[in-house]
Design a protein around this motif. Sequence first.
Motif, PDB file in Angstrom:
ATOM      1  N   THR A  58      15.055   8.065  -3.531  1.00 24.63           N
ATOM      2  CA  THR A  58      16.428   8.141  -3.038  1.00 24.63           C
ATOM      3  C   THR A  58      16.824   9.604  -2.961  1.00 24.63           C
ATOM      4  O   THR A  58      16.789  10.319  -3.966  1.00 24.63           O
ATOM      5  CB  THR A  58      17.397   7.373  -3.950  1.00 24.63           C
ATOM      6  N   LEU A  59      17.186  10.045  -1.767  1.00 21.95           N
ATOM      7  CA  LEU A  59      17.585  11.438  -1.547  1.00 21.95           C
ATOM      8  C   LEU A  59      18.917  11.456  -0.816  1.00 21.95           C
ATOM      9  O   LEU A  59      19.050  10.858   0.246  1.00 21.95           O
ATOM     10  CB  LEU A  59      16.523  12.175  -0.713  1.00 21.95           C
ATOM     11  N   GLY A  60      19.902  12.110  -1.403  1.00 21.87           N
ATOM     12  CA  GLY A  60      21.210  12.181  -0.774  1.00 21.87           C
ATOM     13  C   GLY A  60      21.850  10.831  -0.543  1.00 21.87           C
ATOM     14  O   GLY A  60      22.546  10.617   0.453  1.00 21.87           O
ATOM     15  N   GLY A  61      21.583   9.883  -1.429  1.00 19.24           N
ATOM     16  CA  GLY A  61      22.160   8.548  -1.302  1.00 19.24           C
ATOM     17  C   GLY A  61      21.425   7.649  -0.326  1.00 19.24           C
ATOM     18  O   GLY A  61      21.818   6.503  -0.117  1.00 19.24           O
ATOM     19  N   GLN A  62      20.331   8.127   0.273  1.00 16.27           N
ATOM     20  CA  GLN A  62      19.554   7.361   1.251  1.00 16.27           C
ATOM     21  C   GLN A  62      18.208   6.981   0.630  1.00 16.27           C
ATOM     22  O   GLN A  62      17.558   7.804  -0.007  1.00 16.27           O
ATOM     23  CB  GLN A  62      19.319   8.197   2.507  1.00 16.27           C
ATOM     24  N   ASN A  63      17.817   5.697   0.800  1.00 20.24           N
ATOM     25  CA  ASN A  63      16.528   5.237   0.290  1.00 20.24           C
ATOM     26  C   ASN A  63      15.430   5.515   1.317  1.00 20.24           C
ATOM     27  O   ASN A  63      15.595   5.215   2.501  1.00 20.24           O
ATOM     28  CB  ASN A  63      16.580   3.741  -0.021  1.00 20.24           C
ATOM     29  N   TYR A  64      14.311   6.077   0.850  1.00 21.14           N
ATOM     30  CA  TYR A  64      13.215   6.428   1.742  1.00 21.14           C
ATOM     31  C   TYR A  64      11.896   5.819   1.272  1.00 21.14           C
ATOM     32  O   TYR A  64      11.650   5.695   0.069  1.00 21.14           O
ATOM     33  CB  TYR A  64      13.025   7.947   1.809  1.00 21.14           C
ATOM     34  N   PHE A  65      11.065   5.480   2.242  1.00 21.27           N
ATOM     35  CA  PHE A  65       9.664   5.149   1.984  1.00 21.27           C
ATOM     36  C   PHE A  65       8.886   6.428   2.272  1.00 21.27           C
ATOM     37  O   PHE A  65       8.982   6.976   3.368  1.00 21.27           O
ATOM     38  CB  PHE A  65       9.189   4.013   2.898  1.00 21.27           C
ATOM     39  N   THR A  66       8.155   6.907   1.296  1.00 21.40           N
ATOM     40  CA  THR A  66       7.431   8.167   1.440  1.00 21.40           C
ATOM     41  C   THR A  66       5.936   7.924   1.254  1.00 21.40           C
ATOM     42  O   THR A  66       5.511   7.343   0.251  1.00 21.40           O
ATOM     43  CB  THR A  66       7.921   9.203   0.403  1.00 21.40           C
ATOM     44  N   ALA A  67       5.152   8.360   2.224  1.00 20.11           N
ATOM     45  CA  ALA A  67       3.701   8.210   2.170  1.00 20.11           C
ATOM     46  C   ALA A  67       3.056   9.588   2.200  1.00 20.11           C
ATOM     47  O   ALA A  67       3.518  10.489   2.892  1.00 20.11           O
ATOM     48  CB  ALA A  67       3.212   7.374   3.354  1.00 20.11           C
ATOM     49  N   VAL A  68       1.987   9.741   1.429  1.00 18.10           N
ATOM     50  CA  VAL A  68       1.256  11.003   1.382  1.00 18.10           C
ATOM     51  C   VAL A  68      -0.208  10.730   1.711  1.00 18.10           C
ATOM     52  O   VAL A  68      -0.838   9.860   1.105  1.00 18.10           O
ATOM     53  CB  VAL A  68       1.361  11.677  -0.001  1.00 18.10           C
ATOM     54  N   TYR A  69      -0.730  11.490   2.684  1.00 15.31           N
ATOM     55  CA  TYR A  69      -2.117  11.350   3.131  1.00 15.31           C
ATOM     56  C   TYR A  69      -2.861  12.666   2.901  1.00 15.31           C
ATOM     57  O   TYR A  69      -2.280  13.741   3.055  1.00 15.31           O
ATOM     58  CB  TYR A  69      -2.163  10.993   4.621  1.00 15.31           C
ATOM     59  N   ALA A  70      -4.121  12.571   2.565  1.00 16.01           N
ATOM     60  CA  ALA A  70      -4.913  13.776   2.302  1.00 16.01           C
ATOM     61  C   ALA A  70      -5.091  14.598   3.568  1.00 16.01           C
ATOM     62  O   ALA A  70      -5.319  14.057   4.661  1.00 16.01           O
ATOM     63  CB  ALA A  70      -6.284  13.384   1.753  1.00 16.01           C
ATOM     64  N   ASP A  71      -4.967  15.910   3.422  1.00 10.71           N
ATOM     65  CA  ASP A  71      -5.286  16.844   4.502  1.00 10.71           C
ATOM     66  C   ASP A  71      -6.626  17.475   4.127  1.00 10.71           C
ATOM     67  O   ASP A  71      -6.724  18.203   3.138  1.00 10.71           O
ATOM     68  CB  ASP A  71      -4.195  17.909   4.628  1.00 10.71           C
ATOM     69  N   VAL A  72      -7.650  17.159   4.925  1.00  8.14           N
ATOM     70  CA  VAL A  72      -9.022  17.517   4.580  1.00  8.14           C
ATOM     71  C   VAL A  72      -9.536  18.668   5.443  1.00  8.14           C
ATOM     72  O   VAL A  72      -9.174  18.781   6.617  1.00  8.14           O
ATOM     73  CB  VAL A  72      -9.936  16.270   4.760  1.00  8.14           C
ATOM     74  N   ALA A  73     -10.385  19.507   4.874  1.00  7.40           N
ATOM     75  CA  ALA A  73     -11.012  20.597   5.622  1.00  7.40           C
ATOM     76  C   ALA A  73     -12.011  19.991   6.605  1.00  7.40           C
ATOM     77  O   ALA A  73     -13.068  19.503   6.214  1.00  7.40           O
ATOM     78  CB  ALA A  73     -11.727  21.547   4.670  1.00  7.40           C
ATOM     79  N   VAL A  74     -11.669  20.010   7.901  1.00  8.84           N
ATOM     80  CA  VAL A  74     -12.489  19.335   8.913  1.00  8.84           C
ATOM     81  C   VAL A  74     -13.388  20.291   9.697  1.00  8.84           C
ATOM     82  O   VAL A  74     -14.178  19.847  10.521  1.00  8.84           O
ATOM     83  CB  VAL A  74     -11.605  18.547   9.906  1.00  8.84           C
ATOM     84  N   ALA A  75     -13.262  21.590   9.440  1.00 15.43           N
ATOM     85  CA  ALA A  75     -14.068  22.582  10.167  1.00 15.43           C
ATOM     86  C   ALA A  75     -14.293  23.814   9.292  1.00 15.43           C
ATOM     87  O   ALA A  75     -13.476  24.111   8.411  1.00 15.43           O
ATOM     88  CB  ALA A  75     -13.369  22.966  11.468  1.00 15.43           C
ATOM     89  N   PRO A  76     -15.380  24.538   9.537  1.00 12.66           N
ATOM     90  CA  PRO A  76     -15.651  25.756   8.751  1.00 12.66           C
ATOM     91  C   PRO A  76     -14.505  26.752   8.778  1.00 12.66           C
ATOM     92  O   PRO A  76     -14.273  27.458   7.784  1.00 12.66           O
ATOM     93  CB  PRO A  76     -16.901  26.330   9.438  1.00 12.66           C
TER      94      PRO A  76
END
Length: 200
Positions: free
Chosen positions: A148-166
């Motif tokens: 809950t941020l600023g009185g608003q309910n949120y669904f928060t998702a976090v995805y991995a950011d992976v090193a995809v190139a040299p």
Amino acid sequence: MKKTIIITIALGLSAITGWLATGCSKTEIVEVAPPGVSFEKLTDALHMVLENDRTVYTQKVVNRLVKEDKVIKASEHWSEDQALPLPAQMFRMGAELTASKDAWFSYSLQSLWPINKSNAAGQTEVEKKGLEFVAANGGAEPFYGQETLGGQNYFTAVYADVAVAPVCVSCHNEHKDSPKTDFKLGDVMGGVVIRIPMDS
């Protein structure tokens, strides 16, 4: 003759009854089926598009032109240096453009080991837990939470950011402001945070 008619009528009634019963059960299934798409599937879909665009830019543009063909460099000061924006900068510009259009969702790139301090983890407790979770499991699965941020309910998702190139690895390992300098290809370097309001 009478027996034949009676049997025919009985079979007809049985078929109609079966059809009605089947029709009713189908109606009941439709009525109890939840409407819309789950928050998880929605953020998964948004992330797929964001991740694919980021991967294509990193591998097919930055890595090819900088590392392989060596025809241009990528720079934090890309405008002044007449260079390519870094993948993280491209991502941020897209996120800022999305925010400027009053989108109903937001996304950002964050890290436990940020070069740019504005991408530091822990803007909220859920974000921090999510970044720690995807780093610990090597990006095998995303993290889902609610806040809950600023009185608003949120669904928060976090995805991995992976090193995809040299180029990802060399940039982070060699940067003077990088708090971590032993990244390898395929390592989790941070996380993509997607936030969606849960209230109508």
